[in-house]
Design a protein around this motif. Sequence first.
Motif, PDB file in Angstrom:
ATOM      1  N   THR A 271       0.844  -1.081   0.130  1.00  0.00           N
ATOM      2  CA  THR A 271      -0.038  -0.009  -0.077  1.00  0.00           C
ATOM      3  C   THR A 271       1.024   1.238   0.090  1.00  0.00           C
ATOM      4  OG1 THR A 271      -1.605  -0.960   1.192  1.00  0.00           O
ATOM      5  CG2 THR A 271      -2.126   1.028   1.095  1.00  0.00           C
ATOM      6  N   LEU A 272       1.868   1.299   1.025  1.00  0.00           N
ATOM      7  CA  LEU A 272       2.834   2.385   0.998  1.00  0.00           C
ATOM      8  C   LEU A 272       3.619   2.571  -0.331  1.00  0.00           C
ATOM      9  CD1 LEU A 272       4.005   1.784   4.744  1.00  0.00           C
ATOM     10  CD2 LEU A 272       2.425   3.944   3.699  1.00  0.00           C
ATOM     11  N   GLU A 273       3.997   1.595  -0.932  1.00  0.00           N
ATOM     12  CA  GLU A 273       4.842   1.596  -2.044  1.00  0.00           C
ATOM     13  C   GLU A 273       3.903   2.002  -3.291  1.00  0.00           C
ATOM     14  OE1 GLU A 273       7.484  -1.501  -4.870  1.00  0.00           O
ATOM     15  OE2 GLU A 273       5.621  -2.362  -4.094  1.00  0.00           O
ATOM     16  N   ALA A 274       2.641   1.580  -3.313  1.00  0.00           N
ATOM     17  CA  ALA A 274       1.822   1.999  -4.646  1.00  0.00           C
ATOM     18  C   ALA A 274       1.633   3.449  -4.542  1.00  0.00           C
ATOM     19  CB  ALA A 274       0.594   1.155  -4.512  1.00  0.00           C
ATOM     20  N   ALA A 275       1.412   3.956  -3.131  1.00  0.00           N
ATOM     21  CA  ALA A 275       1.257   5.505  -2.894  1.00  0.00           C
ATOM     22  C   ALA A 275       2.497   6.462  -3.095  1.00  0.00           C
ATOM     23  CB  ALA A 275       0.702   5.747  -1.430  1.00  0.00           C
ATOM     24  N   GLY A 276       3.653   5.742  -3.089  1.00  0.00           N
ATOM     25  CA  GLY A 276       4.809   6.496  -3.319  1.00  0.00           C
ATOM     26  C   GLY A 276       5.443   6.961  -1.956  1.00  0.00           C
ATOM     27  N   ASN A 277       5.137   6.497  -0.820  1.00  0.00           N
ATOM     28  CA  ASN A 277       5.175   6.807   0.515  1.00  0.00           C
ATOM     29  C   ASN A 277       6.654   6.395   1.035  1.00  0.00           C
ATOM     30  OD1 ASN A 277       5.508   7.585   3.187  1.00  0.00           O
ATOM     31  ND2 ASN A 277       3.297   7.371   3.412  1.00  0.00           N
ATOM     32  N   ALA A 278       7.716   6.764   0.367  1.00  0.00           N
ATOM     33  CA  ALA A 278       9.096   6.199   0.911  1.00  0.00           C
ATOM     34  C   ALA A 278       9.165   6.327   1.999  1.00  0.00           C
ATOM     35  CB  ALA A 278      10.002   6.946   0.086  1.00  0.00           C
ATOM     36  N   ALA A 298      10.931  -8.261   3.395  1.00  0.00           N
ATOM     37  CA  ALA A 298      11.151  -7.023   3.926  1.00  0.00           C
ATOM     38  C   ALA A 298      12.355  -6.344   3.508  1.00  0.00           C
ATOM     39  CB  ALA A 298      11.330  -7.343   5.602  1.00  0.00           C
ATOM     40  N   ARG A 299      13.237  -7.234   3.258  1.00  0.00           N
ATOM     41  CA  ARG A 299      14.612  -6.431   2.569  1.00  0.00           C
ATOM     42  C   ARG A 299      14.066  -5.910   1.298  1.00  0.00           C
ATOM     43  NH1 ARG A 299      17.075 -10.984   5.007  1.00  0.00           N
ATOM     44  NH2 ARG A 299      17.374 -11.954   2.923  1.00  0.00           N
ATOM     45  N   ALA A 300      13.461  -6.697   0.574  1.00  0.00           N
ATOM     46  CA  ALA A 300      13.197  -6.367  -0.928  1.00  0.00           C
ATOM     47  C   ALA A 300      12.394  -4.981  -0.922  1.00  0.00           C
ATOM     48  CB  ALA A 300      12.423  -7.407  -1.474  1.00  0.00           C
ATOM     49  N   PHE A 301      11.524  -4.884  -0.109  1.00  0.00           N
ATOM     50  CA  PHE A 301      10.780  -3.845  -0.005  1.00  0.00           C
ATOM     51  C   PHE A 301      11.397  -2.606   0.422  1.00  0.00           C
ATOM     52  CE2 PHE A 301       6.610  -6.230   0.095  1.00  0.00           C
ATOM     53  CZ  PHE A 301       5.750  -5.561  -0.849  1.00  0.00           C
ATOM     54  N   ARG A 302      12.403  -2.841   1.288  1.00  0.00           N
ATOM     55  CA  ARG A 302      12.996  -1.711   1.883  1.00  0.00           C
ATOM     56  C   ARG A 302      14.151  -1.295   0.877  1.00  0.00           C
ATOM     57  NH1 ARG A 302      13.963   0.533   6.637  1.00  0.00           N
ATOM     58  NH2 ARG A 302      15.806   1.648   7.202  1.00  0.00           N
ATOM     59  N   GLU A 303      14.667  -2.090  -0.009  1.00  0.00           N
ATOM     60  CA  GLU A 303      15.242  -1.399  -1.341  1.00  0.00           C
ATOM     61  C   GLU A 303      14.552  -0.853  -2.132  1.00  0.00           C
ATOM     62  OE1 GLU A 303      18.679  -1.798  -2.119  1.00  0.00           O
ATOM     63  OE2 GLU A 303      18.847  -2.625  -0.113  1.00  0.00           O
ATOM     64  N   ARG A 304      13.024  -1.314  -2.468  1.00  0.00           N
ATOM     65  CA  ARG A 304      12.428  -0.593  -3.494  1.00  0.00           C
ATOM     66  C   ARG A 304      12.023   0.892  -2.739  1.00  0.00           C
ATOM     67  NH1 ARG A 304      10.111  -5.694  -4.534  1.00  0.00           N
ATOM     68  NH2 ARG A 304       8.018  -5.347  -3.495  1.00  0.00           N
ATOM     69  N   ALA A 305      11.788   0.928  -1.249  1.00  0.00           N
ATOM     70  CA  ALA A 305      11.736   2.320  -0.409  1.00  0.00           C
ATOM     71  C   ALA A 305      12.910   3.156  -0.906  1.00  0.00           C
ATOM     72  CB  ALA A 305      11.536   1.984   1.019  1.00  0.00           C
TER      73      ALA A 305
END
Length: 310
Positions: A271-278, A298-305
């Motif tokens: 949800t946060l990623e889709a909203a661009g909320n880094a 979790a690590r993959a999402f953090r990299e994308r953040a």
Amino acid sequence: MEIRFPDVWTSTFGRTPRAGGRAEQALQARPGRTNARFPVILGSLLLAFCAPAQAVDALELRAAMQKLAPSVVRIEAARGDQGRNGMGSGVVFAPERVATNCHVVRNAAEVAVLSGTMRWEATARQAHPQHDVCILTVPGLSLPSVDSAPSGSVAPGGRVLALGYSGGFGLSPSMGAVRAAHAFDGGHVLQTDAGFSSGASGGGLFDEAGHLVGLLTFRLPARGAYFFTVPVEWVHAAAGAEVTAIGPIVGAASFWEGQPNLLPYFLRAATLEAAGNASGLLELTALWLEEEPQNADARAFRERALSLQR
């Protein structure tokens, strides 16, 4: 600081549309939408699905996909309170057994399974509401069953085919790739870019060999690969649940329908990623990794953040 999440998760469950209405006219005008002619156009669609480097021969894959269409059915859920009927999709996974999402049938007093001009009445069901998986017992159902493969057998980047009654009319194929495989409660919730829309809930996600790996379930209304399927392992688990009569399911909220801050980590992160909320995603993944230091998701999402911040 509290992380706030918009309440944007939506199911792919649809209401039965009126015949001849604007939605039907628009659907008929869209390229790639299908009805009873689905097998006719399937071959050309599969040519796009097959890459030359893939090990599976294109002709074999085409034959496998042509076998899938009869096993994906339309579900009609009739309410007993004079409310509007609902519509979804289902997959024949065993003789006289159809898997679908519980949110398709949870308010139904009667449930019917349709394929072309054929119609059968479901007489019983097995339910795992938290997983959003229901198994319908359909006496006399004469359609072929699909084979299945573990949801984790399709790695990110693997090609998949989504089949469901998007829009509520014809069977609509959508091809794409797995973006992420979120390990959760004994299976993998697959996140893909194989799009589907209202009416496709309970339809099937299939791998390149034509094996069922999950049920099309919900989506995030954002651009990109935010289409989610529940794992086929949950289908097999629900098949062992208590058999009950068709009727409303009380207290049937699933894992993805709760309060935003109580959703699984991977759904909050998406949800946060889709909203661009880094910044929110970085904060969430820090909490996630504190609880689960070795979690690759979790690590993959953090990299994308971090990529969003650049």
